[in-house]
Design a protein around this motif. Structure first.
Motif, short mmCIF file in Angstrom:
data_model
loop_
_atom_site.label_atom_id
_atom_site.label_comp_id
_atom_site.label_asym_id
_atom_site.label_seq_id
_atom_site.Cartn_x
_atom_site.Cartn_y
_atom_site.Cartn_z
N ASP A 37 -15.30 -6.65 -6.40
CA ASP A 37 -14.25 -7.37 -5.65
C ASP A 37 -12.86 -7.08 -6.22
O ASP A 37 -12.03 -7.97 -6.38
N ILE A 38 -12.61 -5.80 -6.51
CA ILE A 38 -11.31 -5.35 -6.99
C ILE A 38 -10.63 -4.52 -5.91
O ILE A 38 -11.24 -3.60 -5.36
N ARG A 39 -9.39 -4.88 -5.58
CA ARG A 39 -8.65 -4.16 -4.55
C ARG A 39 -8.02 -2.90 -5.14
O ARG A 39 -7.50 -2.92 -6.26
N PHE A 40 -8.01 -1.82 -4.36
CA PHE A 40 -7.38 -0.56 -4.79
C PHE A 40 -6.15 -0.32 -3.93
O PHE A 40 -6.23 -0.27 -2.70
N VAL A 41 -5.00 -0.17 -4.61
CA VAL A 41 -3.71 -0.06 -3.92
C VAL A 41 -3.05 1.26 -4.31
O VAL A 41 -3.04 1.64 -5.49
N ILE A 42 -2.49 1.94 -3.31
CA ILE A 42 -1.69 3.13 -3.58
C ILE A 42 -0.24 2.80 -3.23
O ILE A 42 0.07 2.42 -2.09
N ALA A 43 0.64 2.93 -4.21
CA ALA A 43 2.07 2.71 -4.01
C ALA A 43 2.77 4.06 -4.11
O ALA A 43 2.67 4.75 -5.13
N THR A 44 3.50 4.43 -3.06
CA THR A 44 4.00 5.79 -2.98
C THR A 44 5.30 5.87 -2.17
O THR A 44 5.58 4.99 -1.36
N GLY A 45 6.04 6.94 -2.41
CA GLY A 45 7.22 7.21 -1.59
C GLY A 45 6.86 7.85 -0.27
O GLY A 45 7.69 7.93 0.64
N ASN A 46 5.63 8.32 -0.14
CA ASN A 46 5.18 8.94 1.11
C ASN A 46 5.08 7.91 2.22
O ASN A 46 4.98 6.71 1.97
N GLU A 47 5.06 8.40 3.45
CA GLU A 47 4.89 7.52 4.58
C GLU A 47 3.41 7.46 4.96
O GLU A 47 2.58 8.25 4.49
N VAL A 48 3.08 6.52 5.83
CA VAL A 48 1.68 6.20 6.11
C VAL A 48 0.95 7.37 6.77
O VAL A 48 -0.26 7.56 6.55
N HIS A 49 1.65 8.20 7.55
CA HIS A 49 0.99 9.31 8.24
C HIS A 49 0.40 10.31 7.24
O HIS A 49 -0.73 10.75 7.39
N ARG A 50 1.19 10.65 6.20
CA ARG A 50 0.68 11.58 5.21
C ARG A 50 -0.46 10.95 4.42
O ARG A 50 -1.44 11.62 4.07
#
Length: 208
Positions: A37-50
């Protein structure tokens, strides 16, 4: 301590040197995180399409904090967006008018990415495959003039000015907006122009 969330960047962190993602390995990791029950998050300068292009079938299994924190997606659905004030958008468009193509000026907005017709993106091969570059061009809106009526809300702007001009252009932009908008280097002579206070860490705080 109970770990509830793990967050990572993309470039230079989750991706390899060619901008590729090991999807089978990531899927195994996500399976283990789901069990705990651990969430995985990606924080990035990219936009959602890429991000969706890179993640493929795993996109709905991670939380995406994209455009340097300006938008957050969960289960492929937008849950928050932070856009620029209209006056700041117009000020930037006026200031950079005439140099949009030379500086590879991109407006990332709620309605997609917009660039001036005639812009050619250089140095993409340093961190993208030929297939990724082709898809980038396909989903980018090339227009005769950049106009705020097109955007539906600006998330960020970006430029490619080269390493030799990077410092002076950063100073130019930060002086122009008196702290309301901040320019930061994103490497390879690239510059991200962000609403002050909106960045990856801010996006993570909002998500939490």
């Amino acid at each position: 301590m109970t770990i509830k969330l793990i967050a990572t960047d993309m470039d230079g962190t989750l991706l390899d040197q060619r901008g590729q993602l090991d999807l089978p390995r990531l899927e195994k990791i996500l399976d283990q995180l789901d069990q705990r029950d651990i969430r995985f998050v990606i924080a990035t300068g990219n936009e959602v399409h890429r991000m969706r292009q890179l993640l493929e079938h795993l996109a709905s299994r991670v939380v995406l904090v994209v455009a340097n924190g300006a938008r957050i997606f969960e289960n492929n659905k937008l849950i928050q967006a932070q856009t620029w004030d209209d006056a700041m958008v117009d000020k930037a468009l006026v200031h950079f008018k005439g140099r949009e193509c030379r500086d590879q000026f991109v407006v990332t907005s709620m309605n997609g990415s917009f660039v001036k017709e005639g812009t050619v993106f250089t140095d993409l091969e340093k961190f993208m495959t030929p297939e990724m570059i082709e898809k980038l061009y396909q989903r980018t809106n090339f227009v005769d003039e950049l106009n705020s009526d097109l955007f539906g809300g600006v998330l960020k702007m970006s430029m490619v000015v080269g390493e030799e001009r990077s410092s002076s252009v950063l100073q130019e932009i930060n002086d122009l907006f008196d702290g309301r908008v901040r320019a930061v280097s994103s490497g390879y002579g690239c510059i991200d122009i962000l609403q002050a206070g909106v960045h990856k860490a801010w996006g993570l705080e909002e998500l939490l």
